[in-house]
Every structure is written in C-alpha cells, then in structure tokens.
Write a protein that holds these residues in place. Structure first.
Motif, PDB file in Angstrom:
ATOM      1  N   ARG A  83       0.862  -1.281   0.153  1.00  0.00           N
ATOM      2  CA  ARG A  83      -0.026   0.060  -0.110  1.00  0.00           C
ATOM      3  C   ARG A  83       0.906   1.164  -0.011  1.00  0.00           C
ATOM      4  NH1 ARG A  83      -5.074  -1.235   2.559  1.00  0.00           N
ATOM      5  NH2 ARG A  83      -5.163  -3.449   3.179  1.00  0.00           N
ATOM      6  N   ARG A  86       1.642   2.437  -3.271  1.00  0.00           N
ATOM      7  CA  ARG A  86       0.524   3.123  -3.989  1.00  0.00           C
ATOM      8  C   ARG A  86      -0.067   4.457  -3.600  1.00  0.00           C
ATOM      9  NH1 ARG A  86      -1.711  -2.139  -4.551  1.00  0.00           N
ATOM     10  NH2 ARG A  86      -2.901  -1.977  -2.770  1.00  0.00           N
ATOM     11  N   GLN A  87       0.539   4.656  -2.081  1.00  0.00           N
ATOM     12  CA  GLN A  87       0.086   6.034  -1.656  1.00  0.00           C
ATOM     13  C   GLN A  87       0.906   7.204  -2.558  1.00  0.00           C
ATOM     14  OE1 GLN A  87      -1.905   6.346   1.368  1.00  0.00           O
ATOM     15  NE2 GLN A  87      -1.770   8.329   0.878  1.00  0.00           N
ATOM     16  N   VAL A  91      -2.514   6.743 -11.091  1.00  0.00           N
ATOM     17  CA  VAL A  91      -2.848   5.654 -12.004  1.00  0.00           C
ATOM     18  C   VAL A  91      -3.966   6.130 -12.879  1.00  0.00           C
ATOM     19  CG1 VAL A  91      -3.337   3.396 -12.538  1.00  0.00           C
ATOM     20  CG2 VAL A  91      -2.215   3.651 -10.559  1.00  0.00           C
ATOM     21  N   ILE A 110     -13.979  11.684  -3.250  1.00  0.00           N
ATOM     22  CA  ILE A 110     -14.140  10.494  -2.777  1.00  0.00           C
ATOM     23  C   ILE A 110     -12.675   9.621  -3.118  1.00  0.00           C
ATOM     24  CG2 ILE A 110     -15.261   8.216  -2.942  1.00  0.00           C
ATOM     25  CD1 ILE A 110     -16.989  10.442  -1.862  1.00  0.00           C
ATOM     26  N   TYR A 111     -12.211   9.933  -4.214  1.00  0.00           N
ATOM     27  CA  TYR A 111     -10.677   9.296  -4.584  1.00  0.00           C
ATOM     28  C   TYR A 111      -9.775   9.825  -3.624  1.00  0.00           C
ATOM     29  CZ  TYR A 111      -8.501   6.322  -7.768  1.00  0.00           C
ATOM     30  OH  TYR A 111      -7.919   5.196  -8.324  1.00  0.00           O
ATOM     31  N   ARG A 113     -10.141  10.625  -0.518  1.00  0.00           N
ATOM     32  CA  ARG A 113     -10.490   9.791   0.640  1.00  0.00           C
ATOM     33  C   ARG A 113      -9.985   8.399   0.808  1.00  0.00           C
ATOM     34  NH1 ARG A 113     -16.898  10.956   1.585  1.00  0.00           N
ATOM     35  NH2 ARG A 113     -16.977  13.054   2.093  1.00  0.00           N
ATOM     36  N   TYR A 114      -9.986   7.762  -0.269  1.00  0.00           N
ATOM     37  CA  TYR A 114      -9.433   6.383  -0.436  1.00  0.00           C
ATOM     38  C   TYR A 114      -8.008   6.428  -0.196  1.00  0.00           C
ATOM     39  CZ  TYR A 114     -13.501   5.057  -3.127  1.00  0.00           C
ATOM     40  OH  TYR A 114     -14.695   4.816  -3.532  1.00  0.00           O
ATOM     41  N   PHE A 115      -7.310   7.701  -0.419  1.00  0.00           N
ATOM     42  CA  PHE A 115      -5.896   7.873  -0.086  1.00  0.00           C
ATOM     43  C   PHE A 115      -5.812   8.258   1.362  1.00  0.00           C
ATOM     44  CE2 PHE A 115      -5.534   7.958  -4.628  1.00  0.00           C
ATOM     45  CZ  PHE A 115      -4.171   7.523  -4.900  1.00  0.00           C
ATOM     46  N   ARG A 158      -8.038  13.063 -11.305  1.00  0.00           N
ATOM     47  CA  ARG A 158      -8.282  12.120 -10.389  1.00  0.00           C
ATOM     48  C   ARG A 158      -6.780  11.509  -9.716  1.00  0.00           C
ATOM     49  NH1 ARG A 158     -11.690   6.598 -11.006  1.00  0.00           N
ATOM     50  NH2 ARG A 158      -9.683   5.949 -11.810  1.00  0.00           N
TER      51      ARG A 158
ATOM     52  N   GLY B  11      -9.314   2.160   5.942  1.00  0.00           N
ATOM     53  CA  GLY B  11      -9.610   2.884   4.785  1.00  0.00           C
ATOM     54  C   GLY B  11     -10.907   2.160   4.241  1.00  0.00           C
ATOM     55  N   GLN B  14     -13.855   4.543   4.235  1.00  0.00           N
ATOM     56  CA  GLN B  14     -14.239   5.531   3.129  1.00  0.00           C
ATOM     57  C   GLN B  14     -15.107   4.886   1.987  1.00  0.00           C
ATOM     58  OE1 GLN B  14     -13.465   8.378   3.850  1.00  0.00           O
ATOM     59  NE2 GLN B  14     -12.143   7.973   5.455  1.00  0.00           N
ATOM     60  N   ARG B  17     -18.623   5.210   3.361  1.00  0.00           N
ATOM     61  CA  ARG B  17     -19.018   6.482   3.069  1.00  0.00           C
ATOM     62  C   ARG B  17     -19.090   6.883   1.661  1.00  0.00           C
ATOM     63  NH1 ARG B  17     -14.858  10.913   5.481  1.00  0.00           N
ATOM     64  NH2 ARG B  17     -16.523  12.345   5.018  1.00  0.00           N
ATOM     65  N   ARG B  18     -18.498   6.194   0.781  1.00  0.00           N
ATOM     66  CA  ARG B  18     -18.973   6.532  -0.701  1.00  0.00           C
ATOM     67  C   ARG B  18     -20.333   5.762  -1.321  1.00  0.00           C
ATOM     68  NH1 ARG B  18     -20.717   3.191  -4.868  1.00  0.00           N
ATOM     69  NH2 ARG B  18     -20.080   3.908  -7.002  1.00  0.00           N
ATOM     70  N   LEU B  21     -22.868   8.049   0.358  1.00  0.00           N
ATOM     71  CA  LEU B  21     -23.241   9.208  -0.514  1.00  0.00           C
ATOM     72  C   LEU B  21     -24.170   8.926  -1.626  1.00  0.00           C
ATOM     73  CD1 LEU B  21     -22.444  12.046  -1.072  1.00  0.00           C
ATOM     74  CD2 LEU B  21     -20.665  11.173  -2.485  1.00  0.00           C
ATOM     75  N   ALA B 101      -6.393   0.826  -7.343  1.00  0.00           N
ATOM     76  CA  ALA B 101      -5.331   1.569  -7.765  1.00  0.00           C
ATOM     77  C   ALA B 101      -4.906   2.786  -6.574  1.00  0.00           C
ATOM     78  CB  ALA B 101      -5.522   2.332  -9.111  1.00  0.00           C
ATOM     79  N   THR B 102      -5.597   2.571  -5.345  1.00  0.00           N
ATOM     80  CA  THR B 102      -5.416   3.641  -4.502  1.00  0.00           C
ATOM     81  C   THR B 102      -4.376   2.608  -3.284  1.00  0.00           C
ATOM     82  OG1 THR B 102      -7.118   3.247  -2.994  1.00  0.00           O
ATOM     83  CG2 THR B 102      -7.186   4.743  -5.137  1.00  0.00           C
ATOM     84  N   PRO B 103      -4.191   3.316  -2.118  1.00  0.00           N
ATOM     85  CA  PRO B 103      -3.647   2.342  -1.062  1.00  0.00           C
ATOM     86  C   PRO B 103      -4.639   1.362  -0.460  1.00  0.00           C
ATOM     87  CG  PRO B 103      -3.302   4.597  -0.676  1.00  0.00           C
ATOM     88  CD  PRO B 103      -4.247   4.646  -1.770  1.00  0.00           C
ATOM     89  N   LEU B 104      -5.816   1.432  -1.077  1.00  0.00           N
ATOM     90  CA  LEU B 104      -6.833   0.380  -0.471  1.00  0.00           C
ATOM     91  C   LEU B 104      -6.716  -1.053  -1.051  1.00  0.00           C
ATOM     92  CD1 LEU B 104      -9.985   2.336  -0.764  1.00  0.00           C
ATOM     93  CD2 LEU B 104      -8.981   1.832   1.127  1.00  0.00           C
TER      94      LEU B 104
END
Ligand SMILES: Nc1ncnc2c1ncn2[C@@H]1O[C@H](COP(=O)(O)OP(=O)(O)OP(=O)(O)O)[C@@H](O)[C@H]1O
Ligand SMILES: [Mg+2]
Lengths: 313, 258
Positions: A83, A86-87, A91, A110-111, A113-115, A158, B11, B14, B17-18, B21, B101-104
């Motif tokens: 992770r 990816r932080q 992408v 929202i994206y 927040r994923y980070f 994004r 995580g 989130q 939350r998505r 929403l 593609a995020t830290p998730l």
C-alpha cells in the motif's frame, strides 16, 4: 524537440524492474524484462496490441502479482499488498473506471478519501485540480454527461489528487481528438516540469516523441530496444525516407535504384530508407506518374522496423 | 485470521462513506418504499393472516410475524446489496479496480461492501421497526436491542452474498442462490411459524442456517419474552460472519488480482 535528448537525471532509480515475468494460462505475456525509470523522467512503453504493456503497468501498480523477477518502487518491493507505494503514485488506467454513480467533483473528493487525505486538504486541492482538467464549470455534473476528452482529463486529475511522485498512464490519449490530445500533452509536460515522474504507454509515435525522455519498445512480452527517441531513430533507420506511391500498380523497386538504401513495401506504397535521398529524388523527378514524399525518418519507422508491418489481433 | 490473508485497514470506512453518499443521492425516493413495504407486510400478514392464526404461544400473530419480517428483511437487504450492488461495481462499473489503484486493498473493498450491506439492513430494519412500533408489534423498550442484531445479520448475509458475487459469472447465477439458499431460509427458519413445528430432522437442518439464529434472537427481543441460548445464537452468527468474510476476500482477490 530539444527535451528528448536530455539524459535522464542522476540519482537512485524510482522504479527498477529486473527479469520481470508474467504468465497467463502457461503463456508468457511479459518475458524477463528489465528496465529502470529515473526520478523526474518521462518514460514511455511502446508496442503493438498485446505486446504486454498494460500487464507490465499492472504489475508496477500492484494490480497483479509478477510470476518472476524483481520489482522495486521507491526502494520498496512492489506487490499487490504494497500500500505504501500506491500511496505515492497516481494511475490512469487504459479502461475508463470513473465512478459513474458520482459527479465530477465527487469523483475527486471520494478518490482523495481512498488515499486517506483529510477532507480540508482535498477541498483545498479540488479547485486547482478541476482547473487543471479544465472542468471547473462542470464540477457538479454527472460523469455520464462528459465527453471522452473530459472524462480522460478527469481521470488524469483524479490520479493527481494525492500529489503523487509517479503517475502511471496507460494510453492516456487514445480515442481523443487532436485538441484534447494537445491539452493532455501540455498537462503532462507541466507535471514533468514540476518534477513528477511519468510512466506511460501509447500507440501514437508523435506522442512518444514529444513527451518521452526515454522509450522502451516491446513485443510479445520482450524488450526490443530501449533508448531516447533520437537514439532509437539513429540506431534502427536511415535518416531519410522517400515514400513512393504509384497509380495502380506499386512501383518496382528495381527500376528506381536506391543502392545504398533499404526498401519496404506496404500496400501500394514503397518506403525507401536512405542516408542521402538526393540522387533518388533526382531520378524520381523523371517519373511524374508517381506520388513522392520525402521526409526525415521518425519513430514510426523505427517501430514498424522493430515490430514488423503485419496486423496484430 | 490466517497469515496468508490480506488484512483490512480503516480505509474501508471511506468505501462505506462512498456507498452512503451514492445511496443518499439516488435513493432518497426509496425512503417511501422503505416505510411502505413493511406497512403492507405487517398489516397484511399481521392482521389479515393473524385473524386465522390467532396467537402463537403467548404472542399475538402480529407481534410474532413482525420479528420474523424484521429478520427476513435484514437477510434480503444485505443479500441484494452484496449481490446486485457488489457485482455491478466489481464488473460493469470497474469500481473495485479504481479503488485498488489507491492504497486500498481487496480486504478493504470487501469489508466496505459487507459493512455497507449491514448498514442498509439497519436502514431497512429501522423502517420496519418504526412502522411496527406504531402498530404495537414491538412492545417494550428492549425491542431496540433487536437493531444491533439486524446489523450483525447484515454482516453475515453481506459476507455470504460477497462469496456468491465472487463466484458469479453473471446476474443470472444469483437465481441459484435465491432458489437454493435464500428462499428456503425465508420459508423454513421461523419467520412465519415456530421452527419447533417442523419435523425433528428438519429442525436440526434448519438450526445450521444463519437466519434461524437471527430469528431466535430478534423474536424474544422484539416481543419482550426472555431470550434463550443467546450465546449460542450470537456465536453462530459471529462464526458465519467471520467465515464468510475471509472466504469472500480470497475469492474476490483471486478473481480480480490476476
Ligand atoms: N487477465 C488475463 N488473462 C489472460 N490473458 C491476458 C490477461 N490479461 C492480458 N492477457 C494477455 O496478455 C497479453 C498482453 O496483454 P496486454 O493487455 O498487456 O497488452 P497491451 O500491450 O497492453 O496491448 P494493447 O495495446 O492492446 O492495450 C495479451 O495477449 C492478452 O491477451
Ligand atoms: Mg494495453
């Protein structure tokens, strides 16, 4: 195109792939490739359909595990559970995966927040990102109402929400009109000037020549060559090209005489590669029945020479 | 949890939350449906059928069946969300790929889906609870304790639903799950009549199904009778939830991290 000749900046590589392998159902689609990406450079992957570009990027992002080899990103071993790496990257995937249940600004919010970014920081960046993508006046709109170019710009924005050190872009401009492509190029140059490392794939040779400091040409999962655009052109093709198109039948190479050069035929066109096109042009001036175009060799010539002219897929 | 299993992080919140929403944006209208349907069920079954059935044990049929409907709703709501919502996001909308593609990680994505399914069960349960309370179907303040059980049930059926989603080739596949698993539970796990009225062999079989334990907890809480074997039922539900989730994570991972 001055920038394409600048050597990659020094320092520890941001990305190092060594003997990277990926197999699907026993078929090797990425075949022991090794390369490094330096911090701050724009690195391009070229290759025909099915060459293994997307698969390579997916391993780098951690969307698929490698079946062999080593992959290091930011000095960390890269794999799907990594992770921390990816932080630090953004992408832009080949297929569009915007959140169609959300609006334009919401996609960014929202994206972010994923980070794990705090809400206040996201709000602070939101306006700048929308401006960067030229979508400020569409912040509240549904994603479904955007044009292809706008969607692509939103995906790019994004990918930048967490202020990445590396942005990975899989065919960022495919399917876009020239205006939209130019805007994306300009944005990518801005990012590069800000020191962001870019790793992209493209099928457009002009795009590769304009944007990339270094290029890797691959096919059937293996590397064919790697270098700056100028190096690749110097290494693989003669500097000048004469394209000859006959009316009806293609011209017979033997009658033209191009002793120091090399010919290739594709459909009704004959491509003559040569160090000096002048004598050939002189002879061709006596053949008004032929359409003749002389131009300097470019990446497309390199690409076609390295990967062949047959159709893929 | 075994070591080879990817671990979730906070995580996942989130992702919940998505979903919340999106739900708030698109489903404000369904609030009427959320209140209307339990009203129809409770009056139709409770009064209509109750006239013929009379009391079951010491409970008026309205009170008896209201607890059953609350239990069944927690199952159905979470199941639908995990199946249709989860599958659409996994395949058609590529939402999971964007998240990954995020830290998730996959563990976060699946936990987000399961918790969201439970939150939706809670919403639907709350609607039933409010309507039922007005009709006198949930007498006594202890009935509020049924709502945490509704949430737990949502986690169980959300988790099982994600397992089904992970192995589904398409939407049609869900019909097997409904016909073979969901509907039998709806009909045999004590929603409409006491499990005790089933033949003994069938009772044993039914005791192995999660909805039975949901009903066994919610009915005494909802009606104000003393609950029995609380630990057994809670333990069974926790076991289902804690088994389904890691299986779903592994299967979803195998499906999309390729
Ligand atoms: N999940 C998968 N399962 C099986 N085969 C796959 C999978 N993903 C990719 N492949 C195969 O791997 C090869 C390389 O695919 P990849 O998508 O990396 O090519 P590409 O260079 O990105 O092509 P394009 O330019 O068309 O996007 C192809 O032959 C493709 O069919
Ligand atoms: Mg590709």
């Amino acid at each position: 195109m001055e920038q394409t000749d600048t050597p990659p900046p020094d320092g520890a590589p941001l990305l190092r792939a060594r003997n990277l392998v990926k197999r699907y159902q026993g078929r090797t689609v990425v075949d022991h490739i090794s390369f490094t990406v330096q911090r701050g450079e724009c690195f391009g992957l070229l290759g025909p359909n099915g060459a293994g570009k997307t698969t390579t990027l997916r391993m780098i992002v951690g969307l698929t595990p490698a079946d062999g080899g080593e992959l290091t990103l930011f000095g960390l071993p890269m794999h799907p559970e990594q992770r921390a790496a990816r932080q630090r990257m953004g992408v832009v995937s080949q297929e569009d995966n915007l959140d169609t249940d959300l609006g334009v600004a919401e996609n960014l919010r929202i994206y972010g927040r994923y980070f794990g970014l705090p809400g206040a920081l996201i709000e602070e960046r939101l306006e700048r990102l929308l401006r960067f993508a030229q979508l400020s006046d569409r912040a509240g709109q549904a994603v479904g109402t955007l044009s292809g170019g706008m969607r692509r710009r939103l995906v790019l924005a994004r990918s930048l929400v967490a202020d990445p050190e590396l942005v990975v872009l899989d065919e960022p401009t495919t399917g876009l009109d020239p205006q939209a492509r130019h805007l994306i190029w300009q944005r990518l140059r801005t990012l590069r000037d800000d020191g962001v490392t870019l790793l992209l794939t493209t099928h457009y040779m002009d795009e590769a020549a304009r944007l990339c400091d270094r290029l890797l040409v691959m096919d059937h999962g293996a590397i064919l060559d790697l270098g700056t655009p100028r190096e690749l052109i110097a290494r693989h093709v003669e500097p000048e090209v004469v394209e000859i198109t006959g009316q009806g039948d293609p011209p017979d190479p033997a009658t033209l005489g191009n002793p120091d050069g090399r010919q290739e035929r594709m459909g009704d066109t004959l491509y003559c590669y040569t160090r000096d096109a002048a004598p050939l042009m002189e002879r061709l001036s006596r053949r008004p029945d032929l359409a003749v175009l002389m131009r300097p060799a470019n990446l497309e010539d390199v690409f076609l020479k390295l990967t062949g002219r047959e159709l893929r897929d | 949890m075994p070591r080879f299993l990817p671990r979730p992080t906070l995580g996942f919140i989130q992702i919940v939350r998505r979903h919340f929403l999106v739900w708030r944006k698109t489903s404000a209208a369904s609030l009427v449906g959320n209140l209307g349907e339990p009203l129809l069920y409770l009056t139709g079954m409770g009064y209509g059928l109750g006239r013929f059935v009379g009391d079951i044990g010491s409970l008026p049929y309205l009170v008896f069946v209201a607890a059953g409907i609350l239990s069944a709703s927690s199952m159905n709501t979470a199941t639908f969300e995990a199946l249709y919502g989860g599958f659409t996001r996994m395949t058609r909308q590529n939402t999971y790929h964007a998240m990954l593609a995020t830290p998730l990680g996959v563990a976060d994505v699946v936990l987000g889906e399961v918790v969201w399914a439970a939150v939706k069960s809670l919403f639907a349960g709350l609607a039933i609870f409010l309507v039922g309370t007005l009709l006198g179907a949930f007498p006594g303040p202890q009935a509020w304790l049924a709502l945490p059980v509704v949430f737990l049930a949502g986690l169980v059926f959300g988790g099982i639903g994600m397992v089904v989603t992970a192995i589904s080739p398409g939407y049609d596949f869900f019909l097997y799950y409904f016909t073979l698993v969901s509907t039998p539970m709806f009909l045999f796990c004590g929603v409409f009549y006491p499990v005790a009225s089933l033949p003994e062999g069938v009772q044993t079989l039914v005791a192995a199904l999660p909805l039975t334990h949901v009903v066994a907890l919610i009915r005494p809480l909802g009606s104000g009778t003393p609950p029995e074997d609380v630990m057994v039922h809670l333990g069974a539900l926790l076991l289902f939830a804690l088994t389904a989730y890691p299986i779903a994570v592994l299967l979803i991972k195998r499906r999309i991290i390729v």
